[in-house]
Design a protein around this motif. Sequence first.
Motif, mmCIF file in Angstrom:
data_model
loop_
_atom_site.group_PDB
_atom_site.id
_atom_site.type_symbol
_atom_site.label_atom_id
_atom_site.label_comp_id
_atom_site.label_asym_id
_atom_site.label_seq_id
_atom_site.Cartn_x
_atom_site.Cartn_y
_atom_site.Cartn_z
ATOM 1 N N ARG A 74 -9.753 -1.221 -3.554
ATOM 2 C CA ARG A 74 -9.047 -1.758 -4.726
ATOM 3 C C ARG A 74 -9.816 -2.962 -5.273
ATOM 4 O O ARG A 74 -10.462 -3.695 -4.530
ATOM 5 C CB ARG A 74 -7.629 -2.179 -4.354
ATOM 6 C CG ARG A 74 -6.665 -1.012 -4.162
ATOM 7 C CD ARG A 74 -5.280 -1.484 -3.792
ATOM 8 N NE ARG A 74 -5.249 -2.086 -2.478
ATOM 9 C CZ ARG A 74 -5.269 -3.387 -2.236
ATOM 10 N NH1 ARG A 74 -5.269 -4.250 -3.230
ATOM 11 N NH2 ARG A 74 -5.249 -3.838 -0.998
ATOM 12 N N TYR A 202 -11.376 5.461 -7.008
ATOM 13 C CA TYR A 202 -10.962 5.163 -5.641
ATOM 14 C C TYR A 202 -9.463 4.910 -5.439
ATOM 15 O O TYR A 202 -8.872 4.062 -6.112
ATOM 16 C CB TYR A 202 -11.727 3.937 -5.105
ATOM 17 C CG TYR A 202 -11.503 3.842 -3.619
ATOM 18 C CD1 TYR A 202 -12.229 4.644 -2.758
ATOM 19 C CD2 TYR A 202 -10.482 3.066 -3.104
ATOM 20 C CE1 TYR A 202 -11.969 4.639 -1.408
ATOM 21 C CE2 TYR A 202 -10.218 3.060 -1.750
ATOM 22 C CZ TYR A 202 -10.971 3.854 -0.906
ATOM 23 O OH TYR A 202 -10.698 3.857 0.427
ATOM 24 N N GLY A 203 -8.896 5.569 -4.489
ATOM 25 C CA GLY A 203 -7.565 5.328 -3.906
ATOM 26 C C GLY A 203 -6.584 4.570 -4.770
ATOM 27 O O GLY A 203 -6.110 5.047 -5.801
ATOM 28 N N GLY A 204 -6.268 3.365 -4.330
ATOM 29 C CA GLY A 204 -5.232 2.565 -4.972
ATOM 30 C C GLY A 204 -5.502 2.266 -6.444
ATOM 31 O O GLY A 204 -4.592 1.901 -7.174
ATOM 32 N N LYS A 210 0.904 5.503 -6.329
ATOM 33 C CA LYS A 210 0.967 4.697 -5.114
ATOM 34 C C LYS A 210 1.149 3.219 -5.451
ATOM 35 O O LYS A 210 2.268 2.763 -5.723
ATOM 36 C CB LYS A 210 -0.301 4.958 -4.288
ATOM 37 C CG LYS A 210 -0.242 4.464 -2.872
ATOM 38 C CD LYS A 210 -1.484 4.911 -2.094
ATOM 39 C CE LYS A 210 -1.509 4.383 -0.678
ATOM 40 N NZ LYS A 210 -0.372 4.757 0.159
ATOM 41 N N LYS A 211 0.101 2.430 -5.455
ATOM 42 C CA LYS A 211 0.269 0.993 -5.642
ATOM 43 C C LYS A 211 0.719 0.673 -7.076
ATOM 44 O O LYS A 211 1.507 -0.239 -7.300
ATOM 45 C CB LYS A 211 -1.011 0.245 -5.268
ATOM 46 C CG LYS A 211 -1.347 0.374 -3.769
ATOM 47 C CD LYS A 211 -0.210 -0.044 -2.925
ATOM 48 C CE LYS A 211 -0.221 0.296 -1.456
ATOM 49 N NZ LYS A 211 -1.358 0.067 -0.642
ATOM 50 N N HIS A 231 5.924 -3.118 0.128
ATOM 51 C CA HIS A 231 4.739 -2.614 0.832
ATOM 52 C C HIS A 231 5.076 -2.523 2.326
ATOM 53 O O HIS A 231 4.601 -3.316 3.124
ATOM 54 C CB HIS A 231 3.571 -3.579 0.585
ATOM 55 C CG HIS A 231 2.225 -3.067 0.993
ATOM 56 N ND1 HIS A 231 1.147 -3.906 1.202
ATOM 57 C CD2 HIS A 231 1.765 -1.807 1.223
ATOM 58 C CE1 HIS A 231 0.086 -3.181 1.541
ATOM 59 N NE2 HIS A 231 0.435 -1.920 1.569
ATOM 60 N N SER A 253 -2.517 -4.974 3.686
ATOM 61 C CA SER A 253 -3.426 -3.831 3.756
ATOM 62 C C SER A 253 -4.313 -3.933 4.999
ATOM 63 O O SER A 253 -4.823 -5.005 5.319
ATOM 64 C CB SER A 253 -4.308 -3.789 2.511
ATOM 65 O OG SER A 253 -3.499 -3.668 1.372
ATOM 66 N N ASP A 280 3.611 3.218 4.279
ATOM 67 C CA ASP A 280 3.008 2.243 3.356
ATOM 68 C C ASP A 280 3.991 1.634 2.366
ATOM 69 O O ASP A 280 3.850 0.476 2.013
ATOM 70 C CB ASP A 280 1.855 2.906 2.587
ATOM 71 C CG ASP A 280 0.891 1.911 1.951
ATOM 72 O OD1 ASP A 280 0.421 1.003 2.669
ATOM 73 O OD2 ASP A 280 0.608 2.022 0.749
ATOM 74 N N PHE A 302 -2.386 7.887 3.023
ATOM 75 C CA PHE A 302 -3.752 7.523 2.610
ATOM 76 C C PHE A 302 -4.165 6.424 3.577
ATOM 77 O O PHE A 302 -4.021 5.243 3.296
ATOM 78 C CB PHE A 302 -3.740 7.061 1.148
ATOM 79 C CG PHE A 302 -5.104 6.766 0.582
ATOM 80 C CD1 PHE A 302 -6.073 7.764 0.492
ATOM 81 C CD2 PHE A 302 -5.432 5.505 0.125
ATOM 82 C CE1 PHE A 302 -7.333 7.502 -0.042
ATOM 83 C CE2 PHE A 302 -6.700 5.229 -0.409
ATOM 84 C CZ PHE A 302 -7.645 6.224 -0.491
ATOM 85 N N ARG A 371 -11.079 6.345 4.271
ATOM 86 C CA ARG A 371 -9.659 6.747 4.333
ATOM 87 C C ARG A 371 -9.523 8.245 4.569
ATOM 88 O O ARG A 371 -10.414 9.029 4.256
ATOM 89 C CB ARG A 371 -8.970 6.404 3.006
ATOM 90 C CG ARG A 371 -8.961 4.915 2.667
ATOM 91 C CD ARG A 371 -7.634 4.284 2.972
ATOM 92 N NE ARG A 371 -7.703 2.820 2.935
ATOM 93 C CZ ARG A 371 -6.654 2.043 3.163
ATOM 94 N NH1 ARG A 371 -5.473 2.562 3.436
ATOM 95 N NH2 ARG A 371 -6.768 0.734 3.144
ATOM 96 N N ALA A 433 -9.792 -3.587 2.770
ATOM 97 C CA ALA A 433 -9.015 -2.748 1.850
ATOM 98 C C ALA A 433 -9.142 -3.196 0.404
ATOM 99 O O ALA A 433 -8.829 -2.448 -0.512
ATOM 100 C CB ALA A 433 -7.549 -2.718 2.265
ATOM 101 N N PHE A 451 0.348 -6.590 -5.204
ATOM 102 C CA PHE A 451 1.169 -5.463 -5.667
ATOM 103 C C PHE A 451 2.450 -5.848 -6.406
ATOM 104 O O PHE A 451 3.187 -4.973 -6.848
ATOM 105 C CB PHE A 451 1.543 -4.566 -4.471
ATOM 106 C CG PHE A 451 0.355 -4.129 -3.664
ATOM 107 C CD1 PHE A 451 -0.671 -3.409 -4.252
ATOM 108 C CD2 PHE A 451 0.244 -4.456 -2.315
ATOM 109 C CE1 PHE A 451 -1.778 -3.009 -3.511
ATOM 110 C CE2 PHE A 451 -0.863 -4.063 -1.563
ATOM 111 C CZ PHE A 451 -1.875 -3.335 -2.167
HETATM 112 C C1 SPV Z 1 -3.753 -0.697 0.700
HETATM 113 O O1 SPV Z 1 -4.801 -1.265 0.355
HETATM 114 O O2 SPV Z 1 -2.713 -1.332 1.000
HETATM 115 C C2 SPV Z 1 -3.691 0.778 0.777
HETATM 116 C C3 SPV Z 1 -4.834 1.536 0.254
HETATM 117 O O3 SPV Z 1 -2.703 1.336 1.212
HETATM 118 S S1 SPV Z 1 -4.808 1.715 -1.461
HETATM 119 O O4 SPV Z 1 -4.094 2.935 -1.811
HETATM 120 O O5 SPV Z 1 -6.211 1.796 -1.926
HETATM 121 O O6 SPV Z 1 -4.134 0.585 -2.072
#
Ligand code: SPV
Length: 593
Positions: A74, A202-204, A210-211, A231, A253, A280, A302, A371, A433, A451
Motif C-alpha cells: 500500500r 497491488y492488493g490494498g 477491502k481497505k 481492522h 498490518s 482482517d 489476503f 501475499r 505492509a 484506514f
Molecule cells: C494490510 O496491509 O493491512 C493488509 C494488506 O491487509 S492490504 O490489502 O494490502 O491492505
Amino acid sequence: MNDTAATKNPTLRAWVDAMASMCKPDRVVWCDGSEAERRSLLDSCVREGTLERLNPELRPDSYLHRSNPNDVARVEHLTFICTPTREEAGPNNHWMAPADAIAKLSALYDGAMRGRTMYVVPYVMGPLGSPLSKIGVELTDSAYVVLNMRIMTRMGTAALDMLGQSDDFNRGLHSTLDCNPERRFICHFPQTNTIWSVGSGYGGNVLLGKKCLALRIGSYLGRKEGWLAEHMLILGVESPDGQTTYVAAAFPSACGKTNFAMLIPPKRFDGWKVWTVGDDIAWMRVGDDGRLWAINPEAGYFGVAPGTSLQSNPRAMQTIERDTIFTNVARTDEGDIWWEGMGAPPPHLIDWQGRDWTPESKEKAAHPNARFTAPMANNRALSPFAEDPRGVPISAIVFGGRRATTVPLIVQSFNWTHGVYMGATMGSETTAAATGQVGIVRRDPMAMLPFCGYDMGSYFGHWLDMAARIPSPPKIFMVNWFRKGEGGKWLWPGYTENMRVLKWIIDRAHGRISAVETPIGWAPRESDIDLAGLNIEAADFAESMRIDRDEWKAELQDHAGHFEKLGAGVPPELELQRRLLLARVERDLSASG
Ligand code: SPV
Ligand code: GTP
Ligand code: MN
C-alpha cells in the motif's frame, strides 16, 4: 462472462457507460462470477504471462503473480480522502478537494483502457442477504484484480441480484495505467460512495472492496449510521463444554491478525477449539439483544506469506494447499512456492523478481510483503457462523501492537473509556505492509491510522458514543506478543501459545476470574496465566508482564504529543484519561519499576 450478465439497473448502466466513455476500453465485460469465467480469465492471464500456473500435483489450481517491483505494498502517501473540507478528512489523512481529484484522475483515466478490457465486477462485502452487508461495483482493466476479487468477495450475478434496482452501491474505478508511481493515486469520495484508484496493481490499492470500501468508506458510513468498521480479526473460542466466545482483535498490518485468527490451541488445551470468522476486517453493529454483533465482510484471505509455516500457522498452510493466487513469492524448480520462514530453502529458486536465487544470495527470495489470496472456504477451522447474516456476538475486543518495550503481554481496561484510550494510543513498529521505513514506532490508533476515512479525533468520539448504544458491551484488552529481552529475543513464544492469554481474556469477559489492579489496567495474577507445558523462563515471563515506571511515564507523555497531532477533534475524555493514568503511574509505581 458476457453481456447476458449485464444489469437492468439503469443507474449502474449509466455509470458504467460514463466510465467506459472516459477510459475508452476496447471492450466492456460484465463478470458473472462463474467457474467458466474464472477458467477463461486464468487461461488468458497465463497466456499473457501475468500468472504462472504452479505444479498442479503440488499446488492444485494455484498461480503465481509477480508484481512490478515498484508496486509491492500500500502507498499511504498516495492515498487520499476527498471530502469537501480538509477538516473532515482530519490530520490523519492526506486530503484532496473532490473537484481537484476528479480533474486530476480524469485526465489520467482518459483513454487509459485503450487496447484493454474493462471488467465490470459487482460484489458484496458480507454474507449475501445480510442487512449488514454492502454492495460495490469495481471497474478494472486488470484480470488479476478480477480473479482476486472473486476470492476475496461474493462476486458476480449474486451481487447484481442483491442490488436489484437500488442505486446504493459503491462506485469503484481502477486502472493499472502504466504502473508508474508518479501517476499513482488512491482517492476516496465518502460523500458519493466512490473510489478511484490508478497506477497500481497491488492488493490494498486495487482490491477496492477491502481497505478502500470495507474500512475507509466503511468507517465513514459506520459513523453516519451508528456502527463500527474495524481492522479486526474475528475468532470464536470453543471450550471443552461446547460454549463458544467470540473475540475481535485489532493489530496493525503484518502484526499477527491472520495468525491469531487461525490459532490451534497447544496440547495443554486439549478439547479447546478456535474457529476463524475473519482475519482482517470486522463490521460490528448493536443487535436486538444489546450485544455487539460482528460480520466478516470478506470471503477470502489476503495474507502475509513470509513467516507462514506448518509450525507458525498450520491452518493457513492447509488453506493455501490449493485454489490460491500467490503474489511475489519465490518459486521452486518443481513449480511450487517458497518464502522465508517456511523451512530450509531448496538449493535453487526463482525469486519474486524472476531471478535465479540460491541460499548464498544476499537478497530475500520472497518479498517481505508477499501475499497469498485464498478462499476462506478452504480453512478447516472456518466458523460455521462465518456466513451467518446475523454475524457473531462479540464478548471481548483486543488491541495490540508490535512493541519491543513498555507494553505488557496482557492487560484489561478499567472500563469502556479506558479501553477506547488503549486503542486510541496503540503504538506499533512499522512493517513491510506499507512502503516506507520498517521498524519505527508510530501511533496507529485501533490499527486504523491508514484506514480511517475521516478525522481520527471524531472517530475516537464515535467509539466513545458507542458505549451508550451497547447495553452489553464487550470487555476491552491490550496485548503485546512482541516484547523483547536482552539480545533482542522474544520474551513470549507467541503463535499457538497465545491461547494461554486468550483463555484469560475469555475468562475475564465472562467474569469467571479475578485480576490485579495496576495503574494501567487489570492484569492477571502470577498464577492466572497457565504456563504448564511451556518452555519459558519465569524471569522472561515476568519481564513480558512488567510495567515500568519510567517507560510508562515516557509512553504517556508521548500520548500527549499524539493527541496534539490529531488536533482539536480528540474528545477531552481522552486527555483526562491520560492525566489520570500518568498520576497513577507516578504515585503507585516504585522508581525501580
Ligand atoms: C494490510 O496491509 O493491512 C493488509 C494488506 O491487509 S492490504 O490489502 O494490502 O491492505
Ligand atoms: P495484514 O494482513 O497486513 O493485516 O497482517 P496480519 O495482522 O494478518 O499479520 P499476520 O498474521 O500475517 O502476521 C504477520 C507476521 O507477524 C508473521 O509473519 C509473523 O512473523 C508475525 N507474528 C504473528 N503472530 C506472532 C506472534 O504471536 N509472535 C511473534 N513474535 N510474531 C508473530
Ligand atoms: Mn490488514
